[in-house]
Design a protein around this motif. Structure first.
Motif, PDB file in Angstrom:
ATOM      1  N   LYS A 231     107.760 -50.222  56.138  1.00  0.00           N
ATOM      2  CA  LYS A 231     108.229 -51.026  55.285  1.00  0.00           C
ATOM      3  C   LYS A 231     108.063 -52.476  55.861  1.00  0.00           C
ATOM      4  N   THR A 232     108.146 -52.662  56.890  1.00  0.00           N
ATOM      5  CA  THR A 232     107.864 -54.034  57.533  1.00  0.00           C
ATOM      6  C   THR A 232     106.432 -54.610  57.539  1.00  0.00           C
ATOM      7  N   PHE A 233     105.404 -53.403  57.870  1.00  0.00           N
ATOM      8  CA  PHE A 233     104.082 -53.839  57.733  1.00  0.00           C
ATOM      9  C   PHE A 233     103.849 -54.351  56.172  1.00  0.00           C
ATOM     10  N   ALA A 234     104.521 -53.457  55.277  1.00  0.00           N
ATOM     11  CA  ALA A 234     104.398 -53.971  53.777  1.00  0.00           C
ATOM     12  C   ALA A 234     104.635 -55.032  53.427  1.00  0.00           C
ATOM     13  N   GLN A 235     105.779 -55.706  54.163  1.00  0.00           N
ATOM     14  CA  GLN A 235     106.532 -57.046  53.865  1.00  0.00           C
ATOM     15  C   GLN A 235     105.309 -58.038  54.638  1.00  0.00           C
TER      16      GLN A 235
ATOM     17  N   TYR B 154      98.665 -61.771  52.928  1.00  0.00           N
ATOM     18  CA  TYR B 154      97.751 -62.059  52.080  1.00  0.00           C
ATOM     19  C   TYR B 154      98.036 -63.396  51.248  1.00  0.00           C
ATOM     20  N   ASN B 155      99.089 -63.703  50.852  1.00  0.00           N
ATOM     21  CA  ASN B 155      99.609 -64.827  50.241  1.00  0.00           C
ATOM     22  C   ASN B 155      98.856 -65.939  51.107  1.00  0.00           C
TER      23      ASN B 155
ATOM     24  N   CYS C 104     102.155 -58.229  63.728  1.00  0.00           N
ATOM     25  CA  CYS C 104     103.185 -59.261  64.751  1.00  0.00           C
ATOM     26  C   CYS C 104     104.100 -59.770  63.843  1.00  0.00           C
ATOM     27  N   GLY C 105     104.826 -60.537  64.509  1.00  0.00           N
ATOM     28  CA  GLY C 105     106.122 -61.153  63.614  1.00  0.00           C
ATOM     29  C   GLY C 105     105.743 -62.004  62.601  1.00  0.00           C
ATOM     30  N   ASN C 106     106.735 -62.207  61.692  1.00  0.00           N
ATOM     31  CA  ASN C 106     106.470 -63.029  60.397  1.00  0.00           C
ATOM     32  C   ASN C 106     106.403 -64.620  61.116  1.00  0.00           C
TER      33      ASN C 106
END
Length: 413
Positions: free
Chosen positions: A307-311, A317-318, A393-395
């Motif tokens: 789920k984290t990778f999906a976010q 991508y954006n 990696c982190g956001n």
């Protein structure tokens, strides 16, 4: 009298072997960070999570219990049976523990499978862009890697017609990877069945399916293992491991599933084990308990990481898609994007360099903006217009790294 020094001649296979571009970028990032540079690293294909604690505790318990001696070359029988059960239950592959060989990482599983199957002069189909080690591994076997380029417009997926055109009487194997490193995209079940039908029409061809990213999917596409298809019964070697899904890269645990009988009564799994017996014997003895714990009890941890990778995939991508001149398919699996940056070839950087290739793009971006990406040329001939970015990696790193990259691109002359 001092002996005359005669230069040692290295083996040609080593001289001609390219270094791993992904490992080189990772090493350079470490060097720069050690120098105090604030580098954002999009190079490493490694989850930034810690291994779930119960997995480590299982290995510690096994170590304390004295599981430190030699084990069977293919692996601990209980761990092999747990892997077979996983493949039966989750992947629909008809196999037993006797079809499993536990290897020193997924990379070792791939190398052993190729060495077990490919003779000098054999051809191996490699859809590209492809992981940097596929082609060199084929070449180390004396085989010829036949690259089949996938189009960015088709999200880097080759077609059944392309595959059919590439097959010849010399084709021995096809390498298949979905979800893809470096592309971050994956094939639909319908596309996989179409490719399988083409392979099935050529009796000699074995499909080697690298499924190391099977748990990291988020684009609404169902994962399908080619080894579950009746059309390819007895013709698929399935490769996987613990590194990506369970954040266990440093543990070096992979496995091959090869329920393939051969003329004369042999088996591919036994051939792989025979090779391993002359190379590494087996993996570290007390880590087998970690495999059992991971595959039997840690599905919730895997889902949390997925789920984290999906976010992160959406965030990356954006941000990349908003960069001037960049073409980037939407990621649906693994943790990579593979944008086309060729619109900027021929331009000059803020530091006065000419961007004439993906290598020049990546080097200048690292030196001038302190953002590390992997040049696409190592992933196959059709990757020369691209670079790979990992969002393992982190956001904050994703946002800051993409901001720097966008601002650097905007300053190109």
């Amino acid at each position: 009298m001092k002996a005359t020094q005669i230069p040692i001649q290295l083996a040609r296979r080593v001289i001609e072997l390219p270094s791993s571009s992904t490992l080189a970028v990772t090493a350079r990032v470490r060097e720069l960070k050690a120098e105090g540079k604030n580098v954002i690293g999009f190079g490493a294909g490694e989850p930034d999570f810690d291994t779930p604690a119960p997995i480590g505790e299982a290995a510690i318990d096994a170590l304390r219990a004295g599981q430190t001696h030699y084990m069977p070359v293919p692996g601990d029988p209980q761990a092999r049976q747990v892997i077979a059960g996983k493949l039966q239950r989750e992947n629909g592959i008809d196999c037993t523990g006797d079809d499993i060989v536990i290897t020193v990482g997924g990379k070792h599983a791939m190398y052993l499978a190729l060495q077990a199957l490919v003779d000098p002069g054999d051809e191996v189909i490699v859809p590209t862009p492809a992981w940097v080690s596929y082609v060199p591994m084929v070449q180390l076997c004396g085989g010829a890697a036949v690259q089949v380029p996938a189009a960015v417009e088709n999200d880097f997926r080759i077609t059944a017609d392309q595959l059919a055109a590439a097959l010849t009487p010399r084709t021995k194997a096809m390498l298949f990877n979905s979800p893809s490193n470096p592309c971050g995209t994956m094939y639909s079940p319908e596309e996989i069945r179409a490719l399988a039908d083409v392979v099935a029409a050529h009796d000699r061809v074995v499909l080697i399916s690298d499924e190391i990213y099977e748990k990291i999917i988020y684009g609404g596409i169902e994962h399908l293992s080619p080894g579950s298809l009746d059309a390819l019964a007895g013709r698929v070697v399935t490769l996987n491991g613990m590194s990506k899904a369970f954040a266990m890269t440093g543990w070096r645990i992979g496995y091959a599933c090869a329920p393939i009988p051969e003329p004369g009564g042999g088996a591919v799994a036994r051939a792989i084990a025979k090779l391993q017996g002359q190379m590494t014997s087996h993996i570290t003895s007390f880590t087998y308990a970690a495999i059992i714990e991971a595959l039997s009890h840690r599905a919730d941890d895997v889902e949390t990481m997925r789920k984290t990778f999906a976010q992160r995939a959406e965030l990356m991508y954006n941000a990349v898609s908003a960069m001037p001149g960049i073409v980037c398919p939407r990621p649906t699996g693994a943790f990579y994007v593979f944008p086309d940056v060729s619109a900027h070839f021929g331009r000059r950087t803020p530091g006065g360099r000419t961007v004439d290739s993906c290598v020049a793009f990546a080097q200048a971006l690292l030196d001038e903006a302190l953002v590390a990406v992997v040049p696409g040329d190592g992933f196959g001939e059709c990757g020369r217009a691209h670079v790979r970015l990992s969002f393992a990696c982190g956001n904050e790193d994703i946002e800051e790294g993409c901001r720097r990259m966008r601002e650097w691109i905007e300053k190109l002359d």
